[in-house]
Motif scaffolding. Sequence first.
Motif, mmCIF file in Angstrom:
data_model
loop_
_atom_site.group_PDB
_atom_site.id
_atom_site.type_symbol
_atom_site.label_atom_id
_atom_site.label_comp_id
_atom_site.label_asym_id
_atom_site.label_seq_id
_atom_site.Cartn_x
_atom_site.Cartn_y
_atom_site.Cartn_z
ATOM 1 N N VAL A 124 0.806 -1.357 -0.083
ATOM 2 C CA VAL A 124 0.146 -0.098 0.070
ATOM 3 C C VAL A 124 0.806 1.125 0.137
ATOM 4 O O VAL A 124 0.672 2.176 -0.899
ATOM 5 C CB VAL A 124 -0.933 -0.072 1.075
ATOM 6 C CG1 VAL A 124 -1.593 1.470 1.496
ATOM 7 C CG2 VAL A 124 -2.003 -1.046 1.068
ATOM 8 N N VAL A 125 2.053 1.065 0.729
ATOM 9 C CA VAL A 125 2.927 2.280 0.808
ATOM 10 C C VAL A 125 3.783 2.581 -0.325
ATOM 11 O O VAL A 125 3.560 3.609 -0.948
ATOM 12 C CB VAL A 125 3.865 2.255 2.226
ATOM 13 C CG1 VAL A 125 4.905 3.470 2.100
ATOM 14 C CG2 VAL A 125 2.869 2.142 3.539
ATOM 15 N N LEU A 126 3.964 1.474 -1.183
ATOM 16 C CA LEU A 126 4.990 1.462 -1.994
ATOM 17 C C LEU A 126 4.159 1.816 -3.413
ATOM 18 O O LEU A 126 4.719 2.789 -4.095
ATOM 19 C CB LEU A 126 5.736 0.138 -2.173
ATOM 20 C CG LEU A 126 6.549 0.133 -3.426
ATOM 21 C CD1 LEU A 126 7.721 1.059 -3.613
ATOM 22 C CD2 LEU A 126 7.160 -1.362 -3.656
ATOM 23 N N HIS A 127 2.965 1.341 -3.462
ATOM 24 C CA HIS A 127 2.345 1.436 -4.775
ATOM 25 C C HIS A 127 1.138 2.327 -4.912
ATOM 26 O O HIS A 127 0.625 2.826 -5.830
ATOM 27 C CB HIS A 127 1.793 -0.091 -5.316
ATOM 28 C CG HIS A 127 2.944 -0.904 -5.690
ATOM 29 N ND1 HIS A 127 3.668 -0.629 -6.865
ATOM 30 C CD2 HIS A 127 3.353 -2.117 -5.127
ATOM 31 C CE1 HIS A 127 4.353 -1.772 -6.717
ATOM 32 N NE2 HIS A 127 4.456 -2.621 -5.743
ATOM 33 N N GLN A 128 0.543 2.660 -3.483
ATOM 34 C CA GLN A 128 -0.520 3.683 -3.555
ATOM 35 C C GLN A 128 -0.204 5.146 -2.936
ATOM 36 O O GLN A 128 -1.004 5.876 -3.012
ATOM 37 C CB GLN A 128 -1.698 3.094 -2.950
ATOM 38 C CG GLN A 128 -2.341 1.934 -3.426
ATOM 39 C CD GLN A 128 -3.614 1.560 -2.853
ATOM 40 O OE1 GLN A 128 -4.520 2.444 -2.402
ATOM 41 N NE2 GLN A 128 -3.859 0.060 -2.703
ATOM 42 N N GLY A 129 1.231 5.079 -2.356
ATOM 43 C CA GLY A 129 1.721 6.245 -1.905
ATOM 44 C C GLY A 129 1.058 6.770 -0.452
ATOM 45 O O GLY A 129 1.144 7.894 -0.236
ATOM 46 N N LEU A 130 0.511 5.884 0.194
ATOM 47 C CA LEU A 130 -0.361 6.122 1.545
ATOM 48 C C LEU A 130 0.669 5.870 2.719
ATOM 49 O O LEU A 130 1.751 5.089 2.316
ATOM 50 C CB LEU A 130 -1.606 5.645 1.483
ATOM 51 C CG LEU A 130 -2.599 5.537 0.724
ATOM 52 C CD1 LEU A 130 -3.848 4.437 0.764
ATOM 53 C CD2 LEU A 130 -3.082 6.836 0.478
#
Length: 353
Positions: A124-130
């Motif tokens: 989620v952090v890596l691909h969605q930037g959240l």
Amino acid sequence: MGELQTKERVLSIQNLIIKFKLRGQVLTAIRDISLDLYKGKCLAIVGESGSGKSVLVKSIMGLLDKNGYIDQGQILYQNMDLAQFTTEKDWLKIRGKEIAMVTQDPMTSLNPLKTIGKQIEECVVLHQGLKGKSAYEETLKLLRDVGIHDVEKRYKQYPHEFSGGMRQRIVIAIAIACNPKILICDEPTTALDVTIQAQILQLLTNLQKKYGLTTIFITHDLGVVAKVADCIAVMYAGDIIEVGKTEEVFFDGKHPYTWALISSLPQLGTKGDQLYSIKGTPPNLFKEVKGDAFAPRNQFALEIDFVERPPFFKVSETHYARTWLLDPRAPKVELPKALQAFFEEGRRLANEK
């Protein structure tokens, strides 16, 4: 292909040849394949073990073994030719974010030392930037989307605390967390019992609709295909020998290998008789394959099948088969009665819809 051309093509494989170097010899695993994938559709690729299904999808992800290489052809995606990618830096633009994969053994895909929540959240952090609370909330949402209950508790647990079916749901959540355009499912239900298989298939169908995914589903189980696929490509000995809409291939198949696969379904068996099995073995792909690769195992083979590779004959705007039996000069063949009855019943049901 005809009416499908009105839909958006998201991936196009053209004249692909993949080879492997093994002990001083060269094995041709994929033999001049062309195939298109259309937006929002589920394409199932079916065939026996060793037919080249997994090699084909691994080439789309840049995951071929070190001794494997693309000898010829193109894999076109968003104005890029993935067949030309040579570095991990190239593939990182595609892998996960654009094209994600769900494998058949979830335990080998999960890190046993990290909680499942952290493993999903990383994507989620890596691909969605959240980040922070937003990433945590998105992770819980993904867990709910794949049918996990009591998500706050489950977030903190490790892979060994989940059953096989639950672990497969976690792997699917990780793939979805990457927010991909294309999801490849490589025999995702093989290691699961029948009841859990049905649940996972339904889950994948629901997620495809919810997230607008385009899906490639790899399987050797034709029973699975009927439940999930819009289109089917039948593979044999590194070649695609038939392709069409699911109902066309399933209930109006034209290649003798497709007939053999369907005849192997348990529901076509007769009580007290042995189940049908395809006699013989696939060809040795270390050697050049002449003619139709299925010819030595094909009771309907013509002389030309042993000499010249058949072209794709057009059955309909969406249905093509690579068999000389579709040549106007070929003799008519009579199918086994059980197979004829299966086709007729399938067409009747399709017409009633």
